[in-house]
Design an enzyme around this catalytic site. Structure first.
Site, PDB file in Angstrom:
ATOM      1  N   CYS A   1       0.814  -1.216   0.000  1.00  0.00           N
ATOM      2  CA  CYS A   1       0.000   0.000   0.000  1.00  0.00           C
ATOM      3  C   CYS A   1       0.846   1.264   0.000  1.00  0.00           C
ATOM      4  CB  CYS A   1      -0.914   0.029   1.210  1.00  0.00           C
ATOM      5  SG  CYS A   1      -2.184  -1.224   1.145  1.00  0.00           S
TER       6      CYS A   1
ATOM      7  N   ASP B   1       2.522   2.465   2.677  1.00  0.00           N
ATOM      8  CA  ASP B   1       2.915   2.890   4.019  1.00  0.00           C
ATOM      9  C   ASP B   1       2.563   1.839   5.062  1.00  0.00           C
ATOM     10  OD1 ASP B   1       0.210   3.510   3.863  1.00  0.00           O
ATOM     11  OD2 ASP B   1       0.555   5.674   3.858  1.00  0.00           O
TER      12      ASP B   1
ATOM     13  N   CYS C   1       5.812   7.959   3.406  1.00  0.00           N
ATOM     14  CA  CYS C   1       6.198   9.290   2.968  1.00  0.00           C
ATOM     15  C   CYS C   1       6.437  10.184   4.186  1.00  0.00           C
ATOM     16  CB  CYS C   1       5.111   9.867   2.088  1.00  0.00           C
ATOM     17  SG  CYS C   1       3.519   9.928   2.901  1.00  0.00           S
TER      18      CYS C   1
ATOM     19  N   CYS D   1      -2.579   9.314   6.727  1.00  0.00           N
ATOM     20  CA  CYS D   1      -1.399   9.046   7.554  1.00  0.00           C
ATOM     21  C   CYS D   1      -1.754   9.162   9.041  1.00  0.00           C
ATOM     22  CB  CYS D   1      -0.271  10.021   7.218  1.00  0.00           C
ATOM     23  SG  CYS D   1       0.356   9.830   5.546  1.00  0.00           S
TER      24      CYS D   1
END
Lengths: 277, 390
Positions: free
Chosen positions: A35, A37, A62, A106
């Site tokens: 995916c 992350d 990221c 995130c």
């Protein structure tokens, strides 16, 4: 180029609490390399007080994923497990001075890692994948997760769901399913139709009929390359002419009847529509 | 401080000579080339000189060059013209690794009723001419295949492909935006019907492009209006940029051989240096058929956006095929079409050089990159065992 806050940049360039805790009391692991992350959260917990005495992380991802992980560890340190459970993904984003919309997932990943770690500590079973229906196959997002994140973050659009959960960000096949899910979550009813006015003057009636033909009827016909023109209104008699593909269409009678019932519904029950050639 | 700019497949700096050539057309020479008076009309001659220079870069005739606003416009115009001039044919063939200017336009036509075939590529990002042959049919209106890929630098066998298509009498367009100015292209030897060029990839400014249309090819204008460009592309000419483009083409032609050798040497030093100093890294793409300026390297177990932003701290500019840096959630369509595994695709970095790069630029990257990769792997739950340090 993403517009990251200085706090995100700082937490990405100099993240706090990086690494493993040897013999950690709780470990929470979410995401995957596929995916793009993944986050592994380690907690040291004082068993007497139920307080998180240390938190460390390892993250593949990221800048905002790394910054969110760093923020998470700072937020949970020193908190009891019950206090930690109240930390939301907004708290993580807020700690960083906000995240770009498309990067909110995130912060959600941070919250999920925390839940997973605490569940691990409390000996709760790891959630089975089949507990919720998978809505987004590309990013393996379940209906349960979409519902949860939507409600916690007051998300009402499909784009927002994609930003927060990634669902729908791949092939896009599940976008209608997400839309339906949102309708269900918020019980979104179709926009209220204008209610029937009680007393109609002639002027009112004419204006209303014109408006309904323009805004409710013509767009639908035009989408099928047809059209309708309002010719005259005399009392409750409405004369129209079908245009474009509607001309000579075998279904023309049905179309005229449809227009009549729409006008009866929205204007008055005695409307009669007749089509001129 | 000037950045270490290694993102020349995204755009290039305007060459100083190009800027100098353009300046008068922003001030005293502001006329309209279509005017009857000498003041404006004299510019027409300047535009024709620029056309000759752009034509010379690919060994075309000047009247085969149409100036456009950018590479995307040229791509759209070429495909649209091919489709409009053969209304009975509904089949379009392109590849899975095209630039969005071609890929999305073909898919747009697909939604409007055309049949679109997307050719696959192999692990090296290379195209197989037999696959193309199998997909051709009597309904095929146009084949659009890029000359060289923007992400990997892989060069397609355009010479072979165009010969096959010429034999079959099928229109062939190539998006040569990344190739023109970097490798020699001679349209008298390669029977393409249409070819796209972009100014800002070869040290001209942004906002100027060209479409080569071979003499005798039927062309339907995409932008309709005035008589400019022989009625093939309406709109008052972007005079300064056209003239700058001409100068840039002239410079590119003069530099071609030297640049290729220089860039290849610089690129190879960068690539080999990175592969030697960073474990678990590998080159994406067919290295035996590749632009001399491009290197696409995957660093496993780390994510591309994180690498780029760490490089950015050292004032180094590159790009990545990772999902996070693409603005979408999916990583590069090019690398996925090549079947690059997800474990590596997220950590892909593209370095693309120009003649303005120096050995010092390469040194700057080689200095910092191993540290960056190592640090990010230390952060990563997958990376620790793969870090360089014991």
């Amino acid at each position: 180029m993403w517009e990251y806050t200085d706090k995100v940049k700082e937490a990405f360039l100099h993240p706090k609490n990086v690494g493993e805790i040897e013999g950690a009391d709780a470990v929470g692991e979410v995401g995957s390399i596929v995916c793009g992350d993944a986050l592994k959260l380690y907690l040291r917990i004082d068993k007497e007080t139920g307080t998180i005495t240390d938190a460390k992380f390892q993250t593949f991802g990221c800048a905002s994923a790394i910054a969110s992980s760093s923020a998470l560890t700072e937020l949970v340190r020193g908190k009891t497990l019950d206090e930690a459970m109240t930390i939301s993904n907004q708290d993580i984003a807020g700690f960083l001075g906000g995240l770009p919309d498309q990067k909110m997932h995130c912060s959600v990943m941070g919250r999920e890692a925390l839940e997973a770690a605490i569940a691990n500590y409390r000996g709760q079973p790891v959630k089975q994948k089949d507990e919720g229906r998978t809505v987004c196959k590309c990013f393996d997002v379940t209906e349960e997760k979409i519902r949860k994140v939507a409600i916690e973050n007051h998300l009402t659009t499909v784009d927002e769901i994609t930003n927060f959960t990634k669902a729908g960000g791949g092939c896009g096949e599940c976008l209608p399913a997400i839309e339906a899910l949102l309708q269900d979550i918020w019980s979104l009813k179709p926009v209220d139709k204008p209610s029937k006015p009680k007393i109609l003057t002639n002027l009112h009636r004419i204006a209303l009929i014109q408006e309904i033909i323009e805004s409710e009827i013509r767009p639908g016909l035009q989408a099928d390359n047809g059209d309708v023109e309002l010719i005259d209104i005399e009392g409750s008699r409405v004369s129209i002419a079908l245009r474009g593909m509607c001309t000579g269409c075998m279904m023309a009678d049905v179309t005229v009847k449809g227009i009549q019932s729409k006008l009866r519904e929205l204007v008055s029950n005695d409307i009669v529509v007749e089509a001129l050639q | 401080m000037n950045p270490v700019y290694l993102d020349n497949n995204a755009t290039t700096r305007v060459a100083p000579e190009v800027l100098e050539t353009m300046l008068p057309y922003f001030s005293e020479l502001f006329g309209n080339p279509s005017s009857m008076h000498t003041f404006g009309g004299q510019l027409h001659r300047r535009i024709e000189e620029a056309r000759e220079k752009v034509a010379a870069l690919i060994n075309a005739e000047p009247y085969e060059i149409i100036f456009t606003s950018c590479g995307t416009e040229s791509d759209n115009a070429a495909i649209m013209s091919a489709v409009e001039s053969q209304p009975r044919k509904r089949h379009i063939i392109t590849t899975r690794v095209e630039h969005p200017a071609v890929l999305n336009f073909c898919q747009h036509l697909g939604r409007k009723g055309h049949r679109v075939t997307l050719l696959p590529v192999n692990k090296q990002g290379q195209l197989d001419s037999d696959t193309l042959l199998r997909t051709l049919d009597d309904d095929t209106a146009v084949v659009s295949i890029m000359y060289a890929n923007n992400e990997t630098g892989v060069i397609f066998p355009v010479e072979t492909l165009s010969s096959i298509l010429k034999e079959r009498g099928i229109l062939f367009h190539t998006d040569a935006v990344q190739a023109v100015g970097k490798i020699p292209i001679d349209v008298t030897k390669i029977p393409v019907d249409m070819l796209t060029i972009s100014g800002h990839k070869l040290h001209a400014p942004k906002g100027i492009g060209a479409l080569y249309v071979r003499k005798g090819t039927r062309f339907h204008p995409y932008i309709i209006g005035g008589h400019q460009e022989g009625g093939r592309r309406a709109g008052t000419e972007n005079v300064a940029s056209v003239i700058g483009f001409g100068k840039a083409a002239e410079l590119a032609r003069g530099h071609l051989g030297d640049d290729s050798a220089y860039l290849g040497k610089l690129r190879d030093r960068l690539e080999q240096g990175l592969l030697a100093s960073c474990p678990n890294a590998g080159v994406n793409g067919d290295i035996s058929n590749r632009l001399p300026n491009t290197s696409n390297i995957s660093f496993e177990y780390v994510e591309g956006e994180a690498i780029l932003l760490r490089l950015n701290e050292h004032n180094i500019c590159a790009s990545s095929g990772s999902a996070c840096s693409s603005g979408s959630l999916e990583p590069s369509h090019v690398l996925r079409a090549m079947g690059v595994p997800y474990t590596t695709v997220h950590g892909s970095i593209r370095f693309s050089l120009s003649r303005f790069n120096t050995d010092g630029d390469v040194d700057a990257v080689l200095d910092v990159m191993p540290g960056i990769i190592n640090e990010l792997r230390e952060l990563s739950p997958f990376g620790k065992k793969h870090s360089a340090k014991a």
